[in-house]
Design a protein around this motif. Structure first.
Motif, short mmCIF file in Angstrom:
data_model
loop_
_atom_site.label_atom_id
_atom_site.label_comp_id
_atom_site.label_asym_id
_atom_site.label_seq_id
_atom_site.Cartn_x
_atom_site.Cartn_y
_atom_site.Cartn_z
N THR A 68 0.84 -1.18 0.00
CA THR A 68 0.00 0.00 0.00
C THR A 68 0.88 1.24 0.00
O THR A 68 2.04 1.19 0.39
N GLY A 69 0.32 2.38 -0.42
CA GLY A 69 1.09 3.60 -0.47
C GLY A 69 0.18 4.82 -0.41
O GLY A 69 -1.04 4.72 -0.56
N GLU A 70 0.78 5.98 -0.17
CA GLU A 70 0.05 7.23 -0.13
C GLU A 70 0.94 8.35 -0.62
O GLU A 70 2.16 8.30 -0.49
N VAL A 71 0.32 9.35 -1.25
CA VAL A 71 1.04 10.50 -1.79
C VAL A 71 0.25 11.76 -1.44
O VAL A 71 -0.98 11.78 -1.54
N GLY A 72 0.95 12.81 -1.01
CA GLY A 72 0.30 14.07 -0.69
C GLY A 72 1.17 15.24 -1.08
O GLY A 72 2.24 15.08 -1.69
N ASP A 73 0.71 16.44 -0.74
CA ASP A 73 1.50 17.62 -1.05
C ASP A 73 2.58 17.81 0.00
O ASP A 73 2.73 17.00 0.91
N THR A 77 5.02 14.85 0.62
CA THR A 77 4.60 13.76 1.49
C THR A 77 4.30 12.50 0.69
O THR A 77 3.54 12.53 -0.27
N PHE A 78 4.92 11.41 1.07
CA PHE A 78 4.58 10.11 0.49
C PHE A 78 5.06 9.02 1.43
O PHE A 78 5.96 9.22 2.26
N GLY A 79 4.46 7.86 1.30
CA GLY A 79 4.82 6.74 2.15
C GLY A 79 4.25 5.45 1.60
O GLY A 79 3.48 5.44 0.64
N GLY A 80 4.65 4.36 2.22
CA GLY A 80 4.17 3.07 1.78
C GLY A 80 4.65 1.98 2.72
O GLY A 80 5.57 2.17 3.51
N GLU A 81 4.00 0.84 2.64
CA GLU A 81 4.39 -0.31 3.44
C GLU A 81 4.10 -1.59 2.66
O GLU A 81 3.24 -1.62 1.76
N GLY A 82 4.85 -2.62 2.98
CA GLY A 82 4.68 -3.91 2.33
C GLY A 82 4.99 -5.04 3.29
O GLY A 82 5.85 -4.90 4.16
N VAL A 83 4.27 -6.14 3.15
CA VAL A 83 4.46 -7.31 4.01
C VAL A 83 4.45 -8.55 3.14
O VAL A 83 3.62 -8.69 2.23
N MET A 84 5.39 -9.46 3.40
CA MET A 84 5.43 -10.75 2.73
C MET A 84 5.49 -11.83 3.79
O MET A 84 6.30 -11.78 4.72
N PHE A 136 8.19 -0.32 6.25
CA PHE A 136 7.33 0.86 6.23
C PHE A 136 8.20 2.10 6.00
O PHE A 136 9.28 2.22 6.58
N HIS A 137 7.73 3.00 5.15
CA HIS A 137 8.45 4.25 4.88
C HIS A 137 7.46 5.41 4.83
O HIS A 137 6.37 5.29 4.27
N TYR A 138 7.87 6.53 5.44
CA TYR A 138 7.06 7.74 5.39
C TYR A 138 7.98 8.94 5.45
O TYR A 138 8.93 8.96 6.24
N GLN A 139 7.68 9.94 4.63
CA GLN A 139 8.46 11.17 4.69
C GLN A 139 7.62 12.34 4.23
O GLN A 139 6.66 12.19 3.45
N THR A 140 7.95 13.51 4.75
CA THR A 140 7.26 14.73 4.39
C THR A 140 8.18 15.92 4.59
O THR A 140 9.09 15.87 5.44
N ASP A 141 7.97 16.96 3.81
CA ASP A 141 8.73 18.20 3.98
C ASP A 141 8.12 19.07 5.07
O ASP A 141 8.74 20.06 5.49
#
Length: 208
Positions: A1-6, A9-16, A30-35
């Motif tokens: 899954t993932g997300e994108v914003g202004d 801002t963007f992030g995402g996560e994955g599981v196996m 899991f990764h998330y970052q924003t200015d």
């Protein structure tokens, strides 16, 4: 899954995960970052997790879990005046933890649980106030151990729970800096190996 914003801002996560015979495992990230919404309000998170479990015998089950977190951020304080913040402030943090567990069921109605957790944390922060010409650098490190054993016993119409646990934490904190271009006296605080230490014994019975 993932997300994108202004604001960058963007992030995402994955599981196996997978199960094979008596073995099971999972890997996650899991990764998330924003200015952020203003200068130096940036933030970045990275989390990694690995888990494995094996049924050695029908009575004995073992598992292990590893986790790492990395965080980097600027000044996240939300003040009444949005223009009041530290423009030259940065914080880096890394947290590692490992957990090993076992469940042993020698007979019906009897379960013995054993758990051990180790964690360590390293943090580095810097800040500069141009008005005072003050620069500060702080380093923090901590490590901890936690071990626990628990017996779950069913006796007829009653359940008995008894156990013992042990916790041990130590940390150090050091600060250096300059004021007006002159070095400040560094501080180095070590709280000692017995900063937070506890032994706990407990037991209780509950009728079914």
């Amino acid at each position: 899954t993932g997300e994108v914003g202004d604001q960058g801002t963007f992030g995402g996560e994955g599981v196996m995960s997978a199960i094979w015979d008596r073995y099971s495992f999972s890997l996650g990230a899991f990764h998330y970052q924003t200015d952020g919404w203003r200068a130096n309000n940036d933030m970045r998170h990275d989390i990694y997790n690995a888990f494995a479990q094996v049924a050695v015998t029908p009575e004995l089950n073992l598992q292990v879990e590893l986790r790492r977190r990395e965080t980097d951020n600027g000044d996240l304080n939300l003040n009444f005046d949005p223009d009041v913040f530290v423009r030259a402030s940065d914080r880096d943090m890394a947290l590692n933890s490992a957990r090993v567990g076992a469940r042993y069921s020698p007979m019906p109605g009897t379960n013995v649980l054993v758990s051990y957790i180790f964690s360590d944390r390293d943090e580095h922060a810097t800040t500069y106030d141009p008005l005072l010409d003050l620069f500060l650098e702080t380093k923090f490190a901590a490590s901890g151990h936690q071990a626990e054993t628990q017996l779950l016993q069913r006796l007829g119409d009653a359940n008995v729970i008894a156990g013992v646990s042990f916790t041990h934490i130590s940390d150090t904190l050091g600060t250096t800096g300059t004021f007006g271009g002159f070095p400040l006296v560094p501080t180095d605080t070590r709280t000692g190996l017995d900063h937070a230490r506890g032994d706990r014994h407990y037991g209780r019975q509950r009728a079914v």
